[in-house]
Design a protein around this motif. Sequence first.
Motif, short mmCIF file in Angstrom:
data_model
loop_
_atom_site.label_atom_id
_atom_site.label_comp_id
_atom_site.label_asym_id
_atom_site.label_seq_id
_atom_site.Cartn_x
_atom_site.Cartn_y
_atom_site.Cartn_z
N GLU A 15 0.83 -1.20 -0.04
CA GLU A 15 -0.06 0.06 0.13
C GLU A 15 0.74 1.33 0.03
OE1 GLU A 15 -2.86 0.21 3.02
OE2 GLU A 15 -3.85 -1.79 2.42
N ASP A 16 0.61 2.15 -0.79
CA ASP A 16 1.30 3.42 -1.04
C ASP A 16 2.75 3.29 -1.44
OD1 ASP A 16 -1.00 4.80 -0.54
OD2 ASP A 16 -0.84 4.64 1.82
N GLY A 59 4.90 -0.79 -7.91
CA GLY A 59 4.92 -0.14 -6.48
C GLY A 59 5.62 -0.94 -5.23
N GLN A 60 6.56 -1.85 -5.64
CA GLN A 60 6.96 -2.63 -4.50
C GLN A 60 8.04 -2.02 -3.73
OE1 GLN A 60 4.41 -5.00 -5.17
NE2 GLN A 60 5.82 -5.77 -3.82
N VAL A 75 12.51 -2.98 -0.64
CA VAL A 75 11.68 -3.49 -1.61
C VAL A 75 10.88 -4.60 -1.08
CG1 VAL A 75 11.50 -4.51 -3.77
CG2 VAL A 75 13.34 -2.70 -3.21
N GLN A 76 9.58 -4.66 -1.09
CA GLN A 76 8.86 -5.55 -0.42
C GLN A 76 8.80 -6.81 -1.75
OE1 GLN A 76 6.83 -6.08 2.52
NE2 GLN A 76 6.97 -8.13 1.52
#
Length: 276
Positions: A15-16, A59-60, A75-76
């Motif tokens: 998210e975001d 958007g990671q 970084v996810q």
Amino acid sequence: MSWYNYNNRSPKEVEDGIEAQSKRGDIGEQWWSRRFVDVVESYSKSNRITRGKRYARKGQIVDLTVKNGVVSAQVQGSRADPYEITIRGDALDDDTWTEVEAAMADRAVFAAQLLTEQMPADIEEVFEVCEVSLFPESYRDMRTRCSCPDHANPCKHIAAVFYILAERFDDDPFLIFRWRGRSRETLLENLQELRGEDDETSQEVSFDQGDDRPIGECQDEFWSEDESMPEIQIRSRTTGPVDAVLKRLGEPSGRLTEVRDTLGEYYTQMTNTEKH
């Protein structure tokens, strides 16, 4: 967990997250951003680069900061916690930056463009004269690390950070200087000091009451609305960006917007006359 399973799992939603603006094709619009991305893309042709671009567009990237010589990011990926990424480049020391700034100040056009927060097209020449490089010449000139289990470097997480960083460079080219060891504020202050009161972006403003103060001392009252509206005389000394002075003066009130635009046209005419 086997390497195969790790490499093929989908990343967790963020998210975001920091998401690339470019949705197809190349990432990085300006020449300086492309120079940075080219270093990475020319080093590795693996699918990790392509997947890194997807991560950037998805958007990671959770966080990204730029400091002297170090880019830090999170970084996810597919695991619960984001991976930690660092991209290190050797920041120039103060003595080298002093030499570079002197070379910038010697080139009037460079100083004028930088003082109006524009990136000169030939900025690399200044660094070459000082026998240093603004950009890394190869991927091996940087030290990159990711906490993920992938043995490859760059992995997709590092590649994603490079792409987001390129877009940050698009928006703010001064981040490149920050990464190399000089903040925007310090660089501009030093250039102003080196150029002095009579630099190419300086203009004098005088009022019919005999006010000969430099623009920096009277800019707060330049756009003030007075019934008498004193005559304003502007003597141009510049061959650089014609709107530098108006930028320093800030935004006028609504009624004076037309005056500001007219002055901008006069600057353009004067500069074109000087060139011919």
